[in-house]
Design a protein around this motif. Sequence first.
Motif, short mmCIF file in Angstrom:
data_model
loop_
_atom_site.label_atom_id
_atom_site.label_comp_id
_atom_site.label_asym_id
_atom_site.label_seq_id
_atom_site.Cartn_x
_atom_site.Cartn_y
_atom_site.Cartn_z
N ASP A 7 0.85 -1.18 0.00
CA ASP A 7 0.00 0.00 0.00
C ASP A 7 0.90 1.24 0.00
OD1 ASP A 7 -2.02 1.83 0.17
OD2 ASP A 7 -2.61 1.30 2.23
N GLU A 11 3.40 6.34 2.35
CA GLU A 11 3.55 7.79 2.30
C GLU A 11 3.02 8.44 3.58
OE1 GLU A 11 2.16 11.45 -0.57
OE2 GLU A 11 2.45 9.46 -1.43
N GLU A 12 1.93 7.91 4.11
CA GLU A 12 1.36 8.43 5.35
C GLU A 12 2.31 8.21 6.54
OE1 GLU A 12 -1.96 6.88 8.45
OE2 GLU A 12 -2.55 6.89 6.34
N ALA A 33 0.07 4.35 -0.40
CA ALA A 33 -0.52 5.47 0.36
C ALA A 33 -0.20 5.33 1.85
CB ALA A 33 -2.02 5.52 0.13
N ALA A 34 -0.22 4.10 2.36
CA ALA A 34 0.11 3.89 3.77
C ALA A 34 1.58 4.19 4.03
CB ALA A 34 -0.23 2.45 4.18
N ARG A 65 7.99 10.77 -1.23
CA ARG A 65 7.62 10.17 -2.53
C ARG A 65 7.92 8.68 -2.44
NH1 ARG A 65 11.01 14.25 -6.00
NH2 ARG A 65 10.06 16.17 -5.28
#
Length: 188
Positions: A156, A161-162, A158-159, A178
């Motif tokens: 994932d 990056e979070e 997005a996870a 990034r």
Amino acid sequence: MTTNTATPRRLLRREATATRRGPAIALAVVLTLVLALLLVGVAAWALDEGFRTQAAAWFAPVPALLQMPSAAIAVGVALLLLALLLFALAVLPGRRARRTRLDTRAALVIDDGVLADAIADAVARRIGVPRGQVGVTVARRAALIRVTPTSGVPVDAAAAEEAAARVLDEVGFRLSPRVQVGREGVIA
């Protein structure tokens, strides 16, 4: 900390910028060798008739060579490039791989490698991959996170990056994370 922030700011700037000691020492050594060679040559020229005739034979083609415009231009360009390089080394600020932050209570200096390791640890924990499969490079304004997934297990992004953004917010540095997930995974 006191309201006077000039001293802490000066100390932080000193810790974040590199000295010019290396180029200065190299230039001093080269100039010392050239001047020592010149001194030996002048002494030999003054004391030894045989050296004078030999040196005159060595340097006889130089005036003819400098009469050619292309050779004179090449020598001039080489000297200009050397002068520009030395000027740039003297004037441009050096940068260490460190980040600084001044808070009301403390001054913080953190190495980019330490920051990269903290981001990599948080990302590896968050997305559930071994730490060795996460690589982080901290640049001037961004943190590049490279994740090599385990074969057959999706990652994932997005996870990741979070998690990186959370670490950067906690330490107080404004970098944009990034994430790059590798196409091929490793076998677990």
